[in-house]
Design an enzyme around this catalytic site. Structure first.
Site, PDB file in Angstrom:
ATOM      1  N   HIS A   1       5.354 -61.470 -24.214  1.00 27.72           N
ATOM      2  CA  HIS A   1       6.970 -61.611 -23.865  1.00 27.72           C
ATOM      3  C   HIS A   1       7.432 -62.392 -25.184  1.00 27.72           C
ATOM      4  CE1 HIS A   1      10.975 -61.698 -22.046  1.00 27.72           C
ATOM      5  NE2 HIS A   1      11.024 -62.795 -22.709  1.00 27.72           N
ATOM      6  N   GLU A   2       6.774 -63.805 -25.083  1.00 28.02           N
ATOM      7  CA  GLU A   2       7.316 -64.716 -26.055  1.00 28.02           C
ATOM      8  C   GLU A   2       6.970 -64.256 -27.564  1.00 28.02           C
ATOM      9  OE1 GLU A   2       9.407 -66.924 -25.224  1.00 28.02           O
ATOM     10  OE2 GLU A   2       9.069 -66.922 -23.155  1.00 28.02           O
TER      11      GLU A   2
END
Lengths: 490, 490
Positions: free
Chosen positions: B259-260
């Site tokens: 996600h990051e």
């Protein structure tokens, strides 16, 4: 006190910016990915430029004039003196030059990291030439403004008030005495056993942290990390030491950490209420080096502390004959001529400094070109130390100082050693149990004296006054030479 | 173009300062010793204050007026629009208020870290009250200047142009559809095996780095570290992701890193020549969240990629039945009502956001007091999710956003999920092999489309134009609801 108060607020803001820059510098050395160098250079240049503009703001001079007529107490008057110093120094330089030096030094440092590893002076040369050129411009401009010779203006940056006559006066007895002392000590010394590794990195870290805590370092206000070139950075209340670990080696890296701890404790001992003002800064880099060298050379390499350390080493890594107290004393007082400054022992170290002092003066005065440096380095090493470095990596490129534009810094290492010996002599005269407490690993008596007599004064006094107040005499080489005599030739 | 060029130089400097602040923020979350918090707060407040002064300098307004009459190309005109936006926003607030918010948020964040751990809302309350009070002042002042309601002024900070009517229009179909879909999905789903640990931290790190590299992250321009609350920080060219490791858990922490990585790739894909100008920034936080959620939800939780991941997990940790592709699909599409937003699945997550959106509006509009928050939280959780948190630690104190003053941020998570689905639908229509490439762990077709259609435009367009150009339609919930239907109810 309106003018003085306005100046205080301005310098408080400056301290916010210089603190930000200190953390960015630490990050660059410890954590930053290499591809980010250009961006970081821009950030640091922006901060330098802003700080410069703030100090040189058109009304700063008038505020300083006005504050001179205001009723100030001793600390405030000293603070105004340090503000004036910062203003005079800053107004000597145009902002473009300040930003150009920051950017050039930043780029040169990065090139140096690779060029040193590759033993490629040719790659470093154009970058170093740019740094030298800009440093000469800035030294000439500062010198003209401050009434100093260019090289003295560089010395003054790191140790305010320091000049060549002072350095020459203190270095002359060392140059005269040390070569013979090195010969003498080398011929007398008994060989030491070298501890056999491996020394697992995690245990090295644990021991380093335990010893730092014992000396007085507070990990709620500081860190220990790794970087290529160990240093003590950070900001007030956030003191950041770096080191490097090698599983095969414990002797010198451990002492390196204790050395940097001395620096950090000086910063931590500066008076809380002044840390965001110029007068709350450390009193110059010679004094700073005296605090690290006092901790390392006077305290931690003493037979008293080495007796304590012997037990800690045995507990941490398992016992071995090399950890016997007598052997540790021999190990930590071994004298050996070698090419590398940071590996040098206490006796040969000043000769490494004398070489750098000569060469950087010549570079700044235009008597030596960057292209001639490698050869000048080799011949100087042969003359002063009787050593010829195998390559430029272990020769002229070994230190970070010149690539980052820190000309005028090197003399402080040896002035620090000289001052450390004089302070230590005064400390043990005043508090006789300082050395015996080290047998138990107790640094409180020593640290207490340093806090009261050095740290607490920050930049309240000029260095000569500070030294005189703490030791009862002007700075001289007697205590240092007596210490070397006692340790290496007794 | 004299006026425009002058503005460009000013904003370039601002970018140096905001970059410095970004690194200081990263350091505070990842490396700073806790005792240094006050000092760091001073540094950040100094930087904020200076940036504020620079944007609001007395001649900036006149320069903007003058630049409007200059001949600018499309990017320059968009840059001037973004400069104007920054100037209008900044001139709405006095510098004292900006510094006060920064300082209060900094202190509140630190208190929150302890208060959350101790489940002690009473300790947090006065600090949060101060942050809310200052945020209300600033929202009112910004709103008055920008012609917006106070809460809309907060939304606009994070996603320029966003307002409550837009959020309400997009959230209404979700509030209407999701509760029934959650029931439906919960009753249909087949149980998944949970992988059995331990999963050694070093191997987790290795796998995370390998997958990040595969997706397109460049470790010469970024880092992966640890912090309590994972985030993507850093500056252009130096993208810093954080995560947290737990030897017992791999399923959610691995997805967190991916996600990051989506965030970081957006930053890394912004056009190099504009990164130091406002138009070179990401197009708001809803778009930013769309990039992380597209990577996580659309790409990495797809059956295609999970088939590839199955092999990687087995290679890294040894094979086990839970690593079978079918089981991974079940695992990564499990629906479960729970109290924690960051642990929530794709289907229940928007309901967590709806709660926060309601509560923060009420706080800012004065309809809810900080003291009433814990109870309002519990009753909202019961109503929307049918869940009652056991304590405030897993209730109202779970998120960092309010303590740091980031009111108006939460809606972007769900708007990002909605946009991600719409972008992904357009991407696979344009490049049909995007999903099949994921079977081989090949993200190049997907990343290429995102770079061309989202990243490369930075803030050249307003969000509605960007969405329309990339997907051929205005932002709506159709693609998102269709995606949820397909994944959870097919």
């Amino acid at each position: 006190m309106d003018a003085y108060r306005t100046l205080e607020r301005r310098f408080e803001r400056l301290s916010g910016l210089s603190g930000a820059a200190a953390i960015l510098n630490w990050d660059q050395a410890v954590t930053m990915p290499r591809g980010a160098n250009a961006t970081r250079g821009d950030q640091l240049a922006t901060l330098s430029g802003l700080m410069h503009e703030m100090i040189t703001a058109s009304d700063t001079g008038a505020l300083i004039e006005a504050a001179r007529d205001e009723k100030l107490d001793g600390w405030q008057a000293a603070n105004l003196r340090e503000m004036t110093r910062a203003h005079d120094r800053a107004t000597a330089l145009p902002v473009d030059l300040v930003e150009a030096i920051t950017r050039a030094a930043n780029g040169c440092e990065m090139v140096w990291r690779d060029a040193r590893a590759a033993d490629d002076f040719a790659a470093l040369r154009p970058h170093l030439e740019e740094v030298v050129k800009l440093t000469r411009e800035s030294a000439a401009a500062s010198g003209a403004r401050l009434g100093l010779e260019p090289y003295d203006a560089l010395l003054d940056r790191f140790q305010p008030g320091l000049d060549r006559p002072t350095v020459d006066r203190l270095f002359a007895p060392l140059e005269a005495a040390l070569p013979a002392m090195v010969d003498d000590a080398s011929s007398r010394q008994r060989p030491a056993r070298v501890p056999e590794g491996p020394f697992p990195v995690e245990r090295q870290k644990g021991l380093a942290r335990a010893l730092m805590t014992r000396i007085g370092f507070d990990f709620d206000h500081g860190r220990l990390d790794e970087s290529t070139h160990p240093f003590c950075g950070g900001v007030p209340g956030d003191h950041r030491i770096t080191t490097r670990y090698d599983e095969r080696e414990i002797v010198s890296s451990l002492m390196g950490v204790l050395h940097e701890t001395g620096h950090a404790l000086y910063e931590a001992g500066l008076p809380e209420e002044w840390v965001r003002q110029p007068v709350g800064d450390a009193r110059g880099m010679a004094v700073h080096e005296s605090q690290s060298l006092l901790m390392e050379m006077q305290a931690c390499r003493s037979p008293e502390f080495l007796g304590f350390l012997a037990g800690e080493l045995a507990t941490t890594f398992g016992d071995q004959p090399a950890f016997e107290p007598d052997n540790l004393v021999r190990l930590y007082t071994t004298v050996k001529r070698g090419p590398i400054r940071v590996d040098a022992d206490e006796l040969t170290y000043p000769l490494h400094i004398v070489l750098r002092y000569r060469l950087e003066q010549a570079l700044i005065e235009g008597d030596l070109q960057v292209a001639e440096l490698p050869e000048a380095w080799r011949s100087g090493m042969r003359e002063l130390l009787g050593v010829t470095p195998a390559d430029d990596r272990t020769g002229v490129m070994q230190d970070i100082h010149w690539p980052i534009g820190a000309f005028g810094y090197f003399p402080n290492y040896t002035l620090g050693a000289v001052l450390a010996a004089q302070l230590h002599r005064a400390a043990i005269a005043a508090v006789p149990d300082i050395q015996s407490a080290l047998r138990e690993g107790d640094f409180a008596p020593l640290l207490g004296w340093l806090r009261r007599n050095v740290h607490a004064h920050a930049s309240r006094f000029e260095m000569p006054e500070l030294v005189e107040a703490a030791t009862g005499a002007p700075l001289g080489t007697d205590a240092f030479l007596a210490h070397l005599e006692r340790r290496y030739l007794a």
